[in-house]
Design an enzyme around this catalytic site. Structure first.
Site, short mmCIF file in Angstrom:
data_model
loop_
_atom_site.label_atom_id
_atom_site.label_comp_id
_atom_site.label_asym_id
_atom_site.label_seq_id
_atom_site.Cartn_x
_atom_site.Cartn_y
_atom_site.Cartn_z
CE1 TYR A 165 5.67 -19.50 -35.94
CE2 TYR A 165 3.34 -19.57 -36.53
CZ TYR A 165 4.39 -18.98 -35.85
OH TYR A 165 4.16 -17.88 -35.05
CE LYS A 169 5.98 -19.95 -32.31
NZ LYS A 169 6.60 -19.11 -31.28
N1 LIG Z 1 4.05 -11.65 -36.36
C1 LIG Z 1 2.99 -12.39 -36.18
O1 LIG Z 1 1.96 -12.22 -36.85
C2 LIG Z 1 2.95 -13.46 -35.11
C3 LIG Z 1 1.74 -14.12 -34.86
C4 LIG Z 1 1.68 -15.10 -33.88
C5 LIG Z 1 2.82 -15.39 -33.14
N2 LIG Z 1 4.00 -14.74 -33.40
C6 LIG Z 1 5.15 -15.09 -32.58
O2 LIG Z 1 5.73 -13.93 -32.02
C7 LIG Z 1 7.14 -14.08 -31.89
C8 LIG Z 1 7.86 -12.94 -32.58
O3 LIG Z 1 7.51 -12.93 -33.96
P1 LIG Z 1 7.85 -11.72 -34.93
O4 LIG Z 1 6.70 -11.58 -35.83
O5 LIG Z 1 8.36 -10.57 -34.16
O6 LIG Z 1 9.04 -12.40 -35.78
P2 LIG Z 1 10.33 -11.75 -36.45
O7 LIG Z 1 10.09 -10.31 -36.77
O8 LIG Z 1 10.71 -12.68 -37.53
O9 LIG Z 1 11.41 -11.81 -35.26
C9 LIG Z 1 11.82 -13.05 -34.76
C10 LIG Z 1 12.93 -12.85 -33.76
O10 LIG Z 1 13.42 -14.16 -33.41
C11 LIG Z 1 14.82 -14.18 -33.62
N3 LIG Z 1 15.33 -15.48 -33.99
C12 LIG Z 1 15.03 -16.24 -35.07
N4 LIG Z 1 15.75 -17.37 -35.07
C13 LIG Z 1 16.54 -17.33 -33.97
C14 LIG Z 1 17.52 -18.18 -33.42
N5 LIG Z 1 17.87 -19.34 -34.02
N6 LIG Z 1 18.11 -17.82 -32.26
C15 LIG Z 1 17.80 -16.67 -31.65
N7 LIG Z 1 16.91 -15.80 -32.14
C16 LIG Z 1 16.28 -16.13 -33.28
C17 LIG Z 1 15.06 -13.18 -34.74
O11 LIG Z 1 16.42 -12.81 -34.76
P3 LIG Z 1 17.11 -12.09 -36.04
O12 LIG Z 1 16.74 -10.62 -35.90
O13 LIG Z 1 18.54 -12.38 -35.86
O14 LIG Z 1 16.49 -12.72 -37.25
C18 LIG Z 1 14.11 -12.08 -34.32
O15 LIG Z 1 14.69 -11.30 -33.30
C19 LIG Z 1 7.46 -15.45 -32.48
O16 LIG Z 1 7.53 -16.40 -31.44
C20 LIG Z 1 6.28 -15.74 -33.38
O17 LIG Z 1 6.07 -17.11 -33.57
C21 LIG Z 1 4.08 -13.80 -34.36
#
Ligand SMILES: NC(=O)c1ccc[n+]([C@@H]2O[C@H](COP(=O)([O-])OP(=O)(O)OC[C@H]3O[C@@H](n4cnc5c(N)ncnc54)[C@H](OP(=O)(O)O)[C@@H]3O)[C@@H](O)[C@H]2O)c1
Length: 242
Positions: A165, A169
């Protein structure tokens, strides 16, 4: 009259991506909900439509570059351009671990979705972004990608052992800077957003921030004025070091 903007958010089926879609809709934008499962993307479109937002679903599977090309073809035929691309889809791959222990397959899966998928989607959408007046590209990144933060033994970031990860990133950050350079003369601004630790499937449900708070960081970068920064990583509190 200001023309309504068209935004594509990848990974908008849940979490921060769904919130970015909702907040974009609240701005009066037309929202293209990207999801690897079209049915689930359509369910989000229904939620948005219930709030009066114009929205449509497209299938964008990060590991299938043809899906991005097909989505671009559909957006081209339907709207003729794309004003904002939010590359949000990402994973923390199963088995992610410290450098000494992480399986190569886990690294491969991380880079496949988080980097190659992001670049393939961006390449497919670039002709449409160039057709918009002053497009914005926002790549979701994280404080865990910051060499300075992870390299500081006193930082909590140095204790998070998700090599696939963090490293993928960090690659997203480089792609962000390089694309910002490439597009500097076009008026297209390319920035990376750190939403902070948000309560989602990925972030853990006890995380301190809401998906809405995380989404707001990305939406701010999607609405930057013409004279704003490009090729930078920003969190709620401001610019983060690479
Ligand atoms: N949450 C945090 O604390 C945090 C912190 C820093 C950065 N981020 C970043 O913010 C973004 C969103 O994170 P989140 O926390 O909302 O994550 P999440 O709830 O796990 O959602 C991830 C999304 O990405 C989609 N996805 C995963 N693999 C995919 C693929 N192969 N093709 C197309 N779509 C795919 C998932 O689809 P499905 O619904 O089909 O699984 C879901 O819609 C990410 O880039 C993450 O790295 C998050």
């Amino acid at each position: 009259m200001t023309q309504q903007k068209i935004v594509l958010v990848t990974g908008a089926t849940k979490g921060i991506g769904r919130e970015i879609a909702r907040q974009s809709g609240a701005l009066g934008w037309t929202v293209v909900v990207g999801g690897r499962d079209l049915g689930r993307a359509e369910a989000v479109v229904k939620e948005l439509a219930a709030d009066g937002v114009e929205a449509a679903a497209v299938r964008v599977e990060a590991t299938d570059e043809r899906s991005a090309q097909e989505a671009a073809g559909w957006i081209e035929r339907t709207y003729g351009r794309l004003d904002v691309l939010v590359n949000n889809a990402a994973i923390i791959a199963d088995g992610d671990a410290a450098v000494s222990a992480v399986p190569v397959e886990t690294l491969r899966a991380s880079f496949e979705t988080n980097v190659l998928g992001l670049v393939a989607t961006t390449q497919a959408m670039l002709p449409l972004l160039r057709k918009a007046g002053a497009a914005r590209i926002v790549n979701l990144s994280t404080e865990l990608s910051s060499l300075e933060r992870v390299g500081d033994p006193g930082s909590p970031m140095s204790t998070v052992l998700t090599t696939g990860y963090n490293a993928s990133k960090a690659a997203v950050n480089m792609v962000t800077v390089m694309l910002a350079n490439e597009l500097r003369a076009t008026g297209i601004l390319v920035n990376a957003a750190d939403p902070g630790n948000c309560a989602t499937d990925m972030g853990g449900w006890d995380a301190p921030r809401t998906p809405a708070e995380g989404a707001a960081v990305a939406v701010r970068l999607a609405t930057l004025p013409a004279d704003a920064h490009t090729g930078e990583l920003h969190a709620e509190e401001g610019r983060l070091p690479w």
